[in-house]
Design a protein around this motif. Structure first.
Motif, PDB file in Angstrom:
ATOM      1  N   SER A 194       0.833  -1.196   0.000  1.00  0.00           N
ATOM      2  CA  SER A 194       0.000   0.000   0.000  1.00  0.00           C
ATOM      3  C   SER A 194       0.872   1.252   0.000  1.00  0.00           C
ATOM      4  O   SER A 194       0.970   1.959   1.004  1.00  0.00           O
ATOM      5  CB  SER A 194      -0.930  -0.001   1.226  1.00  0.00           C
ATOM      6  N   PRO A 195       1.521   1.521  -1.127  1.00  0.00           N
ATOM      7  CA  PRO A 195       2.426   2.675  -1.196  1.00  0.00           C
ATOM      8  C   PRO A 195       1.677   3.991  -1.041  1.00  0.00           C
ATOM      9  O   PRO A 195       0.488   4.085  -1.353  1.00  0.00           O
ATOM     10  CB  PRO A 195       3.052   2.538  -2.589  1.00  0.00           C
ATOM     11  N   TRP A 196       2.385   4.986  -0.579  1.00  0.00           N
ATOM     12  CA  TRP A 196       1.757   6.291  -0.380  1.00  0.00           C
ATOM     13  C   TRP A 196       1.431   6.933  -1.726  1.00  0.00           C
ATOM     14  O   TRP A 196       2.265   6.958  -2.640  1.00  0.00           O
ATOM     15  CB  TRP A 196       2.688   7.197   0.413  1.00  0.00           C
ATOM     16  N   PRO A 197       0.236   7.465  -1.880  1.00  0.00           N
ATOM     17  CA  PRO A 197      -0.170   8.052  -3.169  1.00  0.00           C
ATOM     18  C   PRO A 197       0.507   9.390  -3.434  1.00  0.00           C
ATOM     19  O   PRO A 197       0.805  10.148  -2.515  1.00  0.00           O
ATOM     20  CB  PRO A 197      -1.682   8.221  -3.001  1.00  0.00           C
ATOM     21  N   LEU A 198       0.765   9.661  -4.692  1.00  0.00           N
ATOM     22  CA  LEU A 198       1.287  10.948  -5.132  1.00  0.00           C
ATOM     23  C   LEU A 198       0.274  11.596  -6.063  1.00  0.00           C
ATOM     24  O   LEU A 198      -0.544  10.902  -6.689  1.00  0.00           O
ATOM     25  CB  LEU A 198       2.629  10.792  -5.852  1.00  0.00           C
ATOM     26  N   SER A 199       0.328  12.898  -6.149  1.00  0.00           N
ATOM     27  CA  SER A 199      -0.606  13.613  -7.024  1.00  0.00           C
ATOM     28  C   SER A 199       0.158  14.520  -7.980  1.00  0.00           C
ATOM     29  O   SER A 199       1.305  14.913  -7.701  1.00  0.00           O
ATOM     30  CB  SER A 199      -1.588  14.447  -6.197  1.00  0.00           C
ATOM     31  N   GLU A 200      -0.448  14.839  -9.075  1.00  0.00           N
ATOM     32  CA  GLU A 200       0.179  15.688 -10.091  1.00  0.00           C
ATOM     33  C   GLU A 200       0.463  17.067  -9.508  1.00  0.00           C
ATOM     34  O   GLU A 200      -0.352  17.631  -8.773  1.00  0.00           O
ATOM     35  CB  GLU A 200      -0.745  15.799 -11.297  1.00  0.00           C
ATOM     36  N   VAL A 201       1.639  17.592  -9.831  1.00  0.00           N
ATOM     37  CA  VAL A 201       2.013  18.913  -9.317  1.00  0.00           C
ATOM     38  C   VAL A 201       1.270  20.019 -10.043  1.00  0.00           C
ATOM     39  O   VAL A 201       0.658  20.899  -9.414  1.00  0.00           O
ATOM     40  CB  VAL A 201       3.541  19.137  -9.446  1.00  0.00           C
ATOM     41  N   ARG A 202       1.316  19.994 -11.350  1.00  0.00           N
ATOM     42  CA  ARG A 202       0.738  21.086 -12.145  1.00  0.00           C
ATOM     43  C   ARG A 202      -0.749  20.834 -12.397  1.00  0.00           C
ATOM     44  O   ARG A 202      -1.148  20.217 -13.383  1.00  0.00           O
ATOM     45  CB  ARG A 202       1.483  21.224 -13.465  1.00  0.00           C
ATOM     46  N   THR A 203      -1.542  21.306 -11.455  1.00  0.00           N
ATOM     47  CA  THR A 203      -3.001  21.230 -11.594  1.00  0.00           C
ATOM     48  C   THR A 203      -3.590  22.600 -11.268  1.00  0.00           C
ATOM     49  O   THR A 203      -2.989  23.378 -10.507  1.00  0.00           O
ATOM     50  CB  THR A 203      -3.606  20.189 -10.633  1.00  0.00           C
TER      51      THR A 203
END
Length: 337
Positions: free
Chosen positions: A197-206
């Motif tokens: 269950s790796p930690w989620p990442l989110s897109e920077v440029r939003t």
């Protein structure tokens, strides 16, 4: 070092000082803090020690002595936020600063041979600092003080703190700061992450991303290149641009959630905030040191308020290890007997 050095930790927090003392061979026998999250963590990590959840001013030193017996080493990290210049001279702030005098009150009764007090650098500018030291000296203590940086003690973060060391029998010394650590931010990334269950990442440029965050990211990418991961730093005012490389120790861990890991992908850069377990690793806590079951915010506050264990370990070892002259005196005394 003597056979056993029994240690009491005032304002113990999550237990960084006691962990360091234990790493140096001492035995934590008591910890005190008024914050429940702190004492919960302390009790879990030091189950054989007596834990007190109360203000230091509410505990009678004689009661502590009756509960746990002799104390050889007194550790203390009095309230430090009131030493900030921004706090001014408000009465409540002076009361907070005055918690340092609890060290005097306990020392009068416990008579520990050694005392170590850790605090922010600004404590030296406190109007009552010299008075406080004089009271320690009046109890028979030799005193030394200095600023130590965690990055010189195998700890992957830069953290400068004031250490005041006291010894009843001889002039105390502080450890040398010669070799900067080779440990970097890269060494802490992923500490505590589950493979399943790796930690989620989110897109920077939003469009939803704050403009200041986007500007930090763009400055880092322009400086480091499109293919280099980095740490984005919030709440900083040192002119570093709001980011840092992964090939150096983490900037100072505070009680704020201020570090984000940013990495490039073929679809663009993505990010996540550093997790409490990673921040604890940056502070030098060993993997076996447990954080309490609490919110993310509370865990970060505990870690940001903590003492780096490896720094305290070096301080305690330097303070309590007999020096050559002292050892020779002890041998001569033994022959006389």
């Amino acid at each position: 070092m003597q056979q056993e050095i029994r240690t009491c930790d005032l304002f113990c927090g999550v237990g960084g000082s006691s962990r360091g003392a234990a790493m140096a061979g001492a035995t934590p026998v008591a910890g005190l803090d008024m914050w429940g999250m702190a004492t919960d963590a302390y009790a879990v990590n030091f189950p054989c020690a007596q834990t007190y959840r109360m203000k230091a001013s509410s505990l009678k030193p004689q009661r502590l002595m009756d509960d746990v017996g002799k104390i050889d080493l007194l550790l203390a990290s009095p309230e430090c936020t009131a030493h900030s210049v921004a706090k001014g001279k408000k009465p409540g702030c002076e009361k907070s600063r005055g918690t340092a005098f609890e060290v005097i009150r306990f020392a009068k009764v416990l008579h520990p041979r050694w005392i170590v007090v850790e605090n922010v650098l600004q404590m030296q500018r406190w109007a009552r600092f010299d008075e406080w030291k004089s009271k320690l000296q009046s109890l028979g203590y030799h005193i030394n003080s200095g600023v130590l940086d965690a990055r010189y003690f195998s700890t992957p973060t830069s953290r400068r703190r004031l250490f005041v060391v006291c010894d009843r029998e001889q002039e105390p010394s502080l450890p040398d700061q010669k070799n900067e650590t080779k440990k970097t931010v890269s060494s802490i990334l992923g500490r505590g992450e589950s493979n399943s269950s790796p930690w989620p990442l989110s897109e920077v440029r939003t469009p939803e991303r704050a403009l200041a965050t986007l500007e930090r990211a763009e400055r880092a990418i322009e400086s480091l290149g499109d293919n280099t991961p980095f740490i984005m730093v919030y709440y900083g005012s040192d002119g570093a641009g709001g980011y840092q490389r992964l090939d150096r120790p983490l900037r100072t861990v505070t009680t704020l959630d201020r570090f984000a890991y940013v990495r490039p992908t073929k679809f663009g850069h993505e990010m996540r905030m550093l997790q409490p377990t990673e921040l604890a690793a940056a502070m030098g806590f060993p993997t076996e040191h447990q954080l309490p079951k609490s919110t993310r915010r509370e865990k970060i506050k505990l870690i940001g308020n903590a003492v780096c264990p490896r720094v305290m370990a070096a301080v305690v070892k330097t303070l309590t290890t007999p020096r050559e002259a002292e050892s020779k005196t002890a041998i001569l005394r033994g022959r006389e007997v």
